[in-house]
Scaffold this motif. Structure first.
Motif, PDB file in Angstrom:
ATOM      1  N   TRP A  92       0.837  -1.195   0.000  1.00  0.00           N
ATOM      2  CA  TRP A  92       0.000   0.000   0.000  1.00  0.00           C
ATOM      3  C   TRP A  92       0.873   1.247   0.000  1.00  0.00           C
ATOM      4  N   PRO A  93       0.353   2.328  -0.558  1.00  0.00           N
ATOM      5  CA  PRO A  93       1.096   3.596  -0.498  1.00  0.00           C
ATOM      6  C   PRO A  93       1.232   4.071   0.948  1.00  0.00           C
ATOM      7  N   SER A  94       2.148   4.965   1.164  1.00  0.00           N
ATOM      8  CA  SER A  94       2.370   5.476   2.521  1.00  0.00           C
ATOM      9  C   SER A  94       1.160   6.294   2.974  1.00  0.00           C
ATOM     10  N   PRO A  95       0.992   6.440   4.282  1.00  0.00           N
ATOM     11  CA  PRO A  95      -0.114   7.265   4.791  1.00  0.00           C
ATOM     12  C   PRO A  95      -0.029   8.709   4.296  1.00  0.00           C
ATOM     13  N   TRP A  96       1.192   9.202   4.075  1.00  0.00           N
ATOM     14  CA  TRP A  96       1.357  10.557   3.543  1.00  0.00           C
ATOM     15  C   TRP A  96       0.715  10.660   2.165  1.00  0.00           C
ATOM     16  N   THR A  97       0.948   9.649   1.326  1.00  0.00           N
ATOM     17  CA  THR A  97       0.407   9.662  -0.025  1.00  0.00           C
ATOM     18  C   THR A  97      -1.112   9.546  -0.011  1.00  0.00           C
ATOM     19  N   ILE A  98      -1.630   8.664   0.823  1.00  0.00           N
ATOM     20  CA  ILE A  98      -3.084   8.475   0.894  1.00  0.00           C
ATOM     21  C   ILE A  98      -3.771   9.751   1.387  1.00  0.00           C
TER      22      ILE A  98
END
Length: 114
Positions: A32-38
């Motif tokens: 999954w993408p990083s929380p920053w990206t989401i």
């Protein structure tokens, strides 16, 4: 083969997520993408509605703010290696766009490079 391992090790030390695999052997787990990206992407989606409700343009600035920390970490790794890469150029472009208050445009640029 040894020089490839050294290259991968150098890229990983620069926080550039490099790996090697044998032909036909792929990792099957989802990453999954990083929380920053989401979170930056969610705010980007909300900011699309700035044309319907004008104060949402400030959500675009929040999205930029959430995208900056991982970008700064990559920039610090590049500066440590004395490398001028796309991350440093993105920070320069982002700073200029924020100073001109073109938040919506820089929001796309930062989200694209996360």
């Amino acid at each position: 083969m040894c020089w490839i391992c050294e290259t991968v090790k150098a890229l990983n030390e620069a926080r550039m997520d490099a790996s090697i695999h044998l032909r036909g052997e792929w990792k099957t787990g989802r990453k999954w993408p990083s929380p920053w990206t989401i979170s930056s992407g969610v705010l980007l989606g909300i900011a699309f509605f700035q044309y319907l409700y004008q104060p949402l343009k400030w959500v675009a600035l929040g999205s930029v703010g959430l995208g900056i920390p991982p970008l700064v970490l990559r920039i610090m790794a590049a500066l440590k290696s004395f490398i001028l890469d796309i991350n440093i150029l993105m920070l320069i472009a982002g700073k200029d766009n924020i100073l001109l208050l073109i938040c919506f445009m820089i929001q796309f640029e930062i989200f694209k490079y996360l």
